[in-house]
Design a protein around this motif. Sequence first.
Motif, PDB file in Angstrom:
ATOM      1  N   ILE A 148       0.815  -1.210   0.000  1.00 52.13           N
ATOM      2  CA  ILE A 148       0.000   0.000   0.000  1.00 52.13           C
ATOM      3  C   ILE A 148       0.850   1.262   0.000  1.00 52.13           C
ATOM      4  CG2 ILE A 148      -1.723   1.313   1.305  1.00 52.13           C
ATOM      5  CD1 ILE A 148      -2.589  -1.364   2.585  1.00 52.13           C
ATOM      6  N   GLY A 149       1.902   1.266   0.807  1.00 51.15           N
ATOM      7  CA  GLY A 149       2.607   2.508   1.122  1.00 51.15           C
ATOM      8  C   GLY A 149       3.674   2.901   0.133  1.00 51.15           C
ATOM      9  N   CYS A 150       4.656   3.638   0.635  1.00 49.33           N
ATOM     10  CA  CYS A 150       5.721   4.180  -0.211  1.00 49.33           C
ATOM     11  C   CYS A 150       6.903   3.223  -0.276  1.00 49.33           C
ATOM     12  CB  CYS A 150       6.151   5.533   0.351  1.00 49.33           C
ATOM     13  SG  CYS A 150       7.392   6.360  -0.648  1.00 49.33           S
ATOM     14  N   LEU A 151       7.502   2.948   0.872  1.00 51.15           N
ATOM     15  CA  LEU A 151       8.612   1.993   0.953  1.00 51.15           C
ATOM     16  C   LEU A 151       8.319   0.977   2.050  1.00 51.15           C
ATOM     17  CD1 LEU A 151      11.732   4.351   0.739  1.00 51.15           C
ATOM     18  CD2 LEU A 151      10.815   2.905  -1.085  1.00 51.15           C
ATOM     19  N   SER A 152       8.613  -0.278   1.781  1.00 52.94           N
ATOM     20  CA  SER A 152       8.510  -1.337   2.782  1.00 52.94           C
ATOM     21  C   SER A 152       9.922  -1.785   3.128  1.00 52.94           C
ATOM     22  CB  SER A 152       7.701  -2.519   2.246  1.00 52.94           C
ATOM     23  OG  SER A 152       6.403  -2.118   1.890  1.00 52.94           O
ATOM     24  N   VAL A 153      10.242  -1.744   4.409  1.00 50.99           N
ATOM     25  CA  VAL A 153      11.585  -2.071   4.886  1.00 50.99           C
ATOM     26  C   VAL A 153      11.517  -3.414   5.612  1.00 50.99           C
ATOM     27  CG1 VAL A 153      13.526  -1.310   6.305  1.00 50.99           C
ATOM     28  CG2 VAL A 153      12.073   0.393   5.154  1.00 50.99           C
ATOM     29  N   LEU A 154      11.938  -4.464   4.928  1.00 53.26           N
ATOM     30  CA  LEU A 154      11.914  -5.813   5.472  1.00 53.26           C
ATOM     31  C   LEU A 154      13.300  -6.178   5.976  1.00 53.26           C
ATOM     32  CD1 LEU A 154      10.510  -8.653   5.760  1.00 53.26           C
ATOM     33  CD2 LEU A 154      11.356  -9.129   3.457  1.00 53.26           C
ATOM     34  N   TRP A 155      13.385  -6.562   7.233  1.00 58.54           N
ATOM     35  CA  TRP A 155      14.671  -6.953   7.803  1.00 58.54           C
ATOM     36  C   TRP A 155      14.937  -8.399   7.402  1.00 58.54           C
ATOM     37  CZ3 TRP A 155      17.746  -3.643  10.992  1.00 58.54           C
ATOM     38  CH2 TRP A 155      17.231  -2.328  11.024  1.00 58.54           C
ATOM     39  N   SER A 156      15.996  -8.599   6.616  1.00 59.67           N
ATOM     40  CA  SER A 156      16.283  -9.900   6.014  1.00 59.67           C
ATOM     41  C   SER A 156      16.340 -10.995   7.072  1.00 59.67           C
ATOM     42  CB  SER A 156      17.615  -9.828   5.253  1.00 59.67           C
ATOM     43  OG  SER A 156      17.849 -11.015   4.536  1.00 59.67           O
ATOM     44  N   GLN A 157      15.731 -12.144   6.755  1.00 51.56           N
ATOM     45  CA  GLN A 157      15.718 -13.284   7.674  1.00 51.56           C
ATOM     46  C   GLN A 157      15.904 -14.565   6.868  1.00 51.56           C
ATOM     47  OE1 GLN A 157      12.817 -15.619   7.883  1.00 51.56           O
ATOM     48  NE2 GLN A 157      12.445 -14.692   5.877  1.00 51.56           N
ATOM     49  N   PRO A 158      16.356 -15.652   7.511  1.00 51.16           N
ATOM     50  CA  PRO A 158      16.881 -16.795   6.756  1.00 51.16           C
ATOM     51  C   PRO A 158      15.871 -17.812   6.255  1.00 51.16           C
ATOM     52  CG  PRO A 158      17.240 -17.113   9.103  1.00 51.16           C
ATOM     53  CD  PRO A 158      16.661 -15.747   8.950  1.00 51.16           C
ATOM     54  N   ILE A 159      14.596 -17.709   6.628  1.00 51.54           N
ATOM     55  CA  ILE A 159      13.619 -18.689   6.173  1.00 51.54           C
ATOM     56  C   ILE A 159      13.103 -18.277   4.799  1.00 51.54           C
ATOM     57  CG2 ILE A 159      11.458 -19.882   6.667  1.00 51.54           C
ATOM     58  CD1 ILE A 159      13.646 -20.514   8.663  1.00 51.54           C
ATOM     59  N   SER A 160      13.197 -19.167   3.839  1.00 57.88           N
ATOM     60  CA  SER A 160      12.794 -18.860   2.470  1.00 57.88           C
ATOM     61  C   SER A 160      11.279 -18.674   2.367  1.00 57.88           C
ATOM     62  CB  SER A 160      13.240 -19.989   1.533  1.00 57.88           C
ATOM     63  OG  SER A 160      12.623 -21.212   1.933  1.00 57.88           O
ATOM     64  N   GLY A 161      10.840 -18.202   1.220  1.00 55.24           N
ATOM     65  CA  GLY A 161       9.404 -18.023   0.982  1.00 55.24           C
ATOM     66  C   GLY A 161       9.093 -16.789   0.164  1.00 55.24           C
ATOM     67  N   LEU A 162       9.866 -15.707   0.357  1.00 55.68           N
ATOM     68  CA  LEU A 162       9.604 -14.460  -0.348  1.00 55.68           C
ATOM     69  C   LEU A 162      10.128 -14.536  -1.775  1.00 55.68           C
ATOM     70  CD1 LEU A 162       8.636 -11.498  -0.319  1.00 55.68           C
ATOM     71  CD2 LEU A 162      10.889 -10.867   0.547  1.00 55.68           C
ATOM     72  N   GLN A 163       9.261 -14.183  -2.727  1.00 55.10           N
ATOM     73  CA  GLN A 163       9.631 -14.146  -4.133  1.00 55.10           C
ATOM     74  C   GLN A 163       9.165 -12.842  -4.772  1.00 55.10           C
ATOM     75  OE1 GLN A 163       7.859 -17.727  -5.850  1.00 55.10           O
ATOM     76  NE2 GLN A 163       9.770 -18.837  -5.558  1.00 55.10           N
ATOM     77  N   VAL A 164       9.882 -12.414  -5.795  1.00 51.07           N
ATOM     78  CA  VAL A 164       9.538 -11.204  -6.540  1.00 51.07           C
ATOM     79  C   VAL A 164       9.258 -11.602  -7.984  1.00 51.07           C
ATOM     80  CG1 VAL A 164      11.961 -10.697  -7.054  1.00 51.07           C
ATOM     81  CG2 VAL A 164      10.268  -8.868  -7.164  1.00 51.07           C
ATOM     82  N   LEU A 165       8.277 -10.932  -8.598  1.00 55.78           N
ATOM     83  CA  LEU A 165       7.986 -11.157 -10.007  1.00 55.78           C
ATOM     84  C   LEU A 165       8.946 -10.309 -10.827  1.00 55.78           C
ATOM     85  CD1 LEU A 165       6.132 -12.623 -12.005  1.00 55.78           C
ATOM     86  CD2 LEU A 165       4.605 -10.633 -11.930  1.00 55.78           C
TER      87      LEU A 165
END
Length: 365
Positions: free
Chosen positions: A219-236
């Motif tokens: 929704i917002g402007c920037l999302s700041v995700l603190w990197s963590q070791p469990i896989s799952g996140l993917q980008v198109l």
Amino acid sequence: MTTVDNQLQPLPHRPAVPPIQEKLDYADLAVIDLAKAATPEGRAELVVQLCDAMRDVGFFYVINHGYTQEQNNRIFDIAEATFAQVSDEEKRRYEGNLPVTGTYQGYKLQNYWEIDNGVKDKVEQYNVHRDSSKREHPEFLRPFLPEIDAFCQHSHYNVVHPLLRLLATALELPEDALARLHNFDGVGESAVRFMKYHPRTQDEEEKTKQTWLKGHTDIGCLSVLWSQPISGLQVLSPDGKWRWIKHIDNALVINAGDTLEFLSGGYFRATIHRVIQPIVEQRSLGRLAVIYFAMADDHVKLTPLSESPVLQRNGIKRRFSDEDAPTMEDWRTGITKAYGKTQLKQTEEGVQEELVHGVVVKHFY
């Protein structure tokens, strides 16, 4: 700025997760070194690098952001305890009323969203407004609020604002053109989110095609995700392929959201990303996320910054007319109330749609 007592409340420490052994198709993301922003030459280099990242994938890493690995570990320990140390009964007492308020403050419990084919989510969230005094919190969490407040301030002032200044420079606007729309003390919903994904049954995985959170833009402007070791996140990726986001110790993974795309007239793209079932070696582990969502002040109308010479040269892509443009408050409450609750329309293979404020919002799987 909030200060934190050196005598920190004790907490269980999350065990380390071994590095992934499986070879994955990772997205090739830029690494933004914020230490370079200390000099004019470094800032000029970062402007070009950041602009390229935002116009290509919309995801990038940030390093040298001012938090140590020890501080990083500490905020994840607080996040874990927010779910593990609070009873289900107390969680229900502090549950957010999403359909009414359009805000994620408080707990979002499991089984609230429908993922697909009748399968509900297995995701817990706890959301803390950047001003934690906005609402009451579970008794267990109260001693940790000064640390959470300090974390929000650090994320906003030492990560989000420096990046917004670089992005404004890339648009050939005054350096504070974007930052002044994102005030820490303004009326708005920038917040930290602790997010725990729990393992699902094989039947649930089959019915959802291993999708835990459908592909979407934030929704917002920037999302700041603190990197963590469990896989799952993917980008198109731009070539239409889903690629994994690789974990880098003590790095941030940052993506652009709808607000930045609207304000930049489509020059910077909101990033489509999803969360799927982790790889086999990690499937018995819960996936914990810590995210700071930076949103514009509620009153900001989400029209393009058309005074930008860059936009004037490149053209402006509007998702709505200036007259019909929603405010930040309109957009965030509309999306929040609708997400995971409305009937989506299948438009093509792997894509579903809904209308929010007259704008087509797509979900990918």
